[in-house]
Design an enzyme around this catalytic site. Structure first.
Site, PDB file in Angstrom:
ATOM      1  N   CYS A 134       0.722  -1.311   0.031  1.00 61.29           N
ATOM      2  CA  CYS A 134      -0.074   0.011  -0.045  1.00 61.29           C
ATOM      3  C   CYS A 134       0.905   1.407  -0.014  1.00 61.29           C
ATOM      4  O   CYS A 134       1.491   1.658   1.014  1.00 61.29           O
ATOM      5  CB  CYS A 134      -0.899  -0.011   1.143  1.00 61.29           C
ATOM      6  N   CYS A 137      -0.606   3.926   2.111  1.00 63.19           N
ATOM      7  CA  CYS A 137      -0.396   3.845   3.606  1.00 63.19           C
ATOM      8  C   CYS A 137       1.176   4.075   3.906  1.00 63.19           C
ATOM      9  O   CYS A 137       1.423   4.848   5.129  1.00 63.19           O
ATOM     10  CB  CYS A 137      -0.582   2.432   4.020  1.00 63.19           C
ATOM     11  N   ASP A 138       2.005   3.532   3.174  1.00 60.23           N
ATOM     12  CA  ASP A 138       3.334   3.618   3.831  1.00 60.23           C
ATOM     13  C   ASP A 138       4.500   4.612   3.046  1.00 60.23           C
ATOM     14  O   ASP A 138       5.521   4.693   3.379  1.00 60.23           O
ATOM     15  CB  ASP A 138       3.857   2.101   3.619  1.00 60.23           C
TER      16      ASP A 138
HETATM   17  P1  FAD Z   1     -11.017  -5.671   5.959  1.00 60.00           P
HETATM   18  O1  FAD Z   1     -10.296  -4.804   6.960  1.00 60.00           O
HETATM   19  O2  FAD Z   1     -10.217  -6.538   5.317  1.00 60.00           O
HETATM   20  O3  FAD Z   1     -12.238  -6.531   6.938  1.00 60.00           O
HETATM   21  C1  FAD Z   1     -12.594  -7.470   6.430  1.00 60.00           C
HETATM   22  C2  FAD Z   1     -13.175  -8.491   7.718  1.00 60.00           C
HETATM   23  O4  FAD Z   1     -13.911  -9.459   7.090  1.00 60.00           O
HETATM   24  C3  FAD Z   1     -12.034  -9.238   8.217  1.00 60.00           C
HETATM   25  O5  FAD Z   1     -11.866  -8.872   9.618  1.00 60.00           O
HETATM   26  C4  FAD Z   1     -12.112 -10.665   7.867  1.00 60.00           C
HETATM   27  O6  FAD Z   1     -11.730 -11.655   9.018  1.00 60.00           O
HETATM   28  C5  FAD Z   1     -13.751 -10.857   7.744  1.00 60.00           C
HETATM   29  N1  FAD Z   1     -14.114 -12.014   6.822  1.00 60.00           N
HETATM   30  C6  FAD Z   1     -13.581 -12.087   5.459  1.00 60.00           C
HETATM   31  N2  FAD Z   1     -14.263 -13.202   5.099  1.00 60.00           N
HETATM   32  C7  FAD Z   1     -15.216 -13.520   6.068  1.00 60.00           C
HETATM   33  C8  FAD Z   1     -16.199 -14.677   6.149  1.00 60.00           C
HETATM   34  N3  FAD Z   1     -16.446 -15.536   5.062  1.00 60.00           N
HETATM   35  N4  FAD Z   1     -17.010 -14.411   7.333  1.00 60.00           N
HETATM   36  C9  FAD Z   1     -16.887 -13.798   8.221  1.00 60.00           C
HETATM   37  N5  FAD Z   1     -15.877 -12.727   8.284  1.00 60.00           N
HETATM   38  C10 FAD Z   1     -15.056 -12.553   7.184  1.00 60.00           C
HETATM   39  N6  FAD Z   1      -5.304   1.726   5.483  1.00 60.00           N
HETATM   40  C11 FAD Z   1      -5.282   3.089   5.859  1.00 60.00           C
HETATM   41  O7  FAD Z   1      -6.247   3.763   5.623  1.00 60.00           O
HETATM   42  N7  FAD Z   1      -3.917   3.736   6.340  1.00 60.00           N
HETATM   43  C12 FAD Z   1      -2.878   2.673   6.552  1.00 60.00           C
HETATM   44  O8  FAD Z   1      -1.845   3.419   6.955  1.00 60.00           O
HETATM   45  C13 FAD Z   1      -3.118   1.394   6.273  1.00 60.00           C
HETATM   46  N8  FAD Z   1      -2.075   0.398   6.437  1.00 60.00           N
HETATM   47  C14 FAD Z   1      -2.197  -0.688   6.068  1.00 60.00           C
HETATM   48  C15 FAD Z   1      -1.113  -1.655   6.599  1.00 60.00           C
HETATM   49  C16 FAD Z   1      -1.335  -2.856   6.477  1.00 60.00           C
HETATM   50  C17 FAD Z   1      -0.114  -4.123   6.958  1.00 60.00           C
HETATM   51  C18 FAD Z   1      -2.442  -3.478   5.822  1.00 60.00           C
HETATM   52  C19 FAD Z   1      -2.658  -5.094   5.722  1.00 60.00           C
HETATM   53  C20 FAD Z   1      -3.514  -2.619   5.321  1.00 60.00           C
HETATM   54  C21 FAD Z   1      -3.321  -1.372   5.631  1.00 60.00           C
HETATM   55  N9  FAD Z   1      -4.320  -0.429   5.402  1.00 60.00           N
HETATM   56  C22 FAD Z   1      -4.236   0.945   5.634  1.00 60.00           C
HETATM   57  C23 FAD Z   1      -5.618  -0.740   4.393  1.00 60.00           C
HETATM   58  C24 FAD Z   1      -6.624  -0.906   5.367  1.00 60.00           C
HETATM   59  O9  FAD Z   1      -6.283  -1.928   6.465  1.00 60.00           O
HETATM   60  C25 FAD Z   1      -8.022  -1.610   4.772  1.00 60.00           C
HETATM   61  O10 FAD Z   1      -8.363  -0.711   3.634  1.00 60.00           O
HETATM   62  C26 FAD Z   1      -9.346  -1.480   5.491  1.00 60.00           C
HETATM   63  O11 FAD Z   1      -9.009  -2.541   6.691  1.00 60.00           O
HETATM   64  C27 FAD Z   1     -10.360  -2.498   4.898  1.00 60.00           C
HETATM   65  O12 FAD Z   1     -11.509  -2.403   5.297  1.00 60.00           O
HETATM   66  P2  FAD Z   1     -12.628  -3.651   5.060  1.00 60.00           P
HETATM   67  O13 FAD Z   1     -13.552  -3.438   6.176  1.00 60.00           O
HETATM   68  O14 FAD Z   1     -13.293  -3.305   3.673  1.00 60.00           O
HETATM   69  O15 FAD Z   1     -11.915  -5.119   5.085  1.00 60.00           O
END
Ligand code: FAD
Ligand code: NAP
Length: 313
Positions: A134, A137-138
């Site tokens: 990302c 992010c970084d």
């Molecule tokens: P996710 O956070 O991916 O959440 C999805 C959830 O669904 C998970 O908890 C998973 O366990 C659950 N799930 C999946 N499938 C199932 C299923 N079948 N049944 C039940 N549960 C399920 N963003 C920033 O804004 N700033 C940053 O600095 C930043 N740094 C990052 C650093 C890292 C190392 C990573 C990996 C990501 C970073 N991001 C950052 C990106 C950010 O984390 C994501 O954009 C954000 O978390 C997306 O949110 P979401 O709710 O769409 O999905």
């Protein structure tokens, strides 16, 4: 019968739950297979969530979110969802990994996406300590420094442009000498002075010390090349976690694009009435916590109106 079933407990799911329950829905359950918080809990530092200053980990950021939601009545089921079934009467059945089912009037799906790994030595060991998927992010952590980008698609090149504005120099390492990215994007790439193309080359190993990455070894046609950089960004495609939206025959219960991203409108509505999607799994997602949370808020508000109309309207 639930009012709203939320599948996934990351920033999008938790925010949908907050807005839906605080907005008056009584019967809302968030199904999350692990601990709530989502993938940001893996991050050792988040600097771009508005209003949050100082050093904070992704885990620190997310810890209060479930508690805030529970205060307004969001229920949390710690279980994997296998499939969301859309029934003829317009309602949904949630098929869970424990073999049980639950019915719901509306569903918000926000199960995220998973960046693909390249497969070089040290990639997992240094993930989050110099290896990143990302740039938004970084990238800032490498301001004025040199970094490497791996990949030859639109994402790799667009992220290389983003990094080239922050970093002193970007090495773009691609395994071929032609690109998947759009021709005008490739043309712009060739004219960007501080991006060096390292073509027909594959990353072999990222190395470093306990502080993080210090360099990347690349296999080139001329032999091994050492690129001494503290940051390596990989963009070799994404797996969209869309399995829960597949019917038993493999077709989707709503429209998705060629890459499996869920097609939604500005209200986070999918092509199926009562089904919302958001966060990293939707098309054109910026893949940020703030945008995922925003999608969740939109979907939560929309679900309230949808259910009201279905029950009273
Ligand atoms: P996710 O956070 O991916 O959440 C999805 C959830 O669904 C998970 O908890 C998973 O366990 C659950 N799930 C999946 N499938 C199932 C299923 N079948 N049944 C039940 N549960 C399920 N963003 C920033 O804004 N700033 C940053 O600095 C930043 N740094 C990052 C650093 C890292 C190392 C990573 C990996 C990501 C970073 N991001 C950052 C990106 C950010 O984390 C994501 O954009 C954000 O978390 C997306 O949110 P979401 O709710 O769409 O999905
Ligand atoms: P992508 O198009 O699949 O490109 C992935 C790139 O990573 C390819 O260049 C591929 O090399 C390389 N790669 C894959 N596995 C690798 C490995 N193990 N080692 C080294 N290199 C590897 O993925 P994307 O860039 O994320 O784009 C996904 C889709 O979204 C695309 O259709 C793209 O057009 C679209 N998109 C569009 C825009 C836009 O229009 N502005 C922006 C972003 C994305 P090869 O080329 O050799 O296979």
């Amino acid at each position: 019968m639930l009012d709203l079933a939320i599948i996934g407990g990351g920033p999008a799911g938790l925010t949908a739950g907050l807005y839906a329950t605080r907005g008056g829905l009584d019967n809302v359950t968030m199904f999350e297979k692990g601990m709530p918080g989502g993938q940001i809990t893996q991050s050792s530092e988040i600097e771009n969530y508005p209003g949050v200053t100082g050093e904070i980990t992704g885990m620190d950021l997310m810890i209060p979110w479930p508690e805030q939601c529970q205060k307004f009545g969001l229920k949390h089921a710690m279980v994997e969802v296998l499939r969301v079934e859309h029934k003829a009467d317009g309602t949904f059945t949630i098929h869970k990994g424990d073999g049980t089912t639950e019915d719901s009037l509306a569903v918000m799906v926000c199960t995220g996406s998973t960046p693909k790994r390249v497969g070089f030595s040290g990639e997992d060991e240094f993930f989050g300590r110099g290896v990143s998927t990302c740039a938004t992010c970084d990238g800032f952590f490498y301001k004025g420094k040199e970094v490497a980008v791996i990949g030859g698609g639109d994402t790799a090149i667009e992220e290389a442009f983003y990094l080239s504005k922050i970093c002193k120099k970007v090495y773009l390492v691609h395994r071929r000498d032609t690109f998947r990215a759009a021709p005008n994007t490739v043309e712009r790439l060739k004219n960007t002075e501080n991006i060096e193309l390292v073509l027909n080359s594959s990353p072999a190993e990222v190395y470093g010390d306990k502080m993080g990455v210090t360099g990347l070894k690349v296999t080139t046609p001329e032999g091994e090349r050492d690129i001494p950089v503290p940051g390596v960004f990989t963009f070799v495609g994404n797996d969209i976690n869309n399995q829960v939206l597949k019917n038993e025959d493999g077709s989707f219960i709503c429209d998705v694009n060629d890459w499996g991203e869920i097609i939604v409108d500005l209200k986070m509505k999918t092509s199926t009435p009562g089904l919302y999607a958001g966060g990293d799994m939707r098309l054109d997602a910026p893949k940020q916590v703030v945008s995922a949370a925003g999608d969740g808020a939109v979907a939560g508000i929309q679900a309230i109106g949808y259910i009201d109309e279905r029950l009273n309207g």
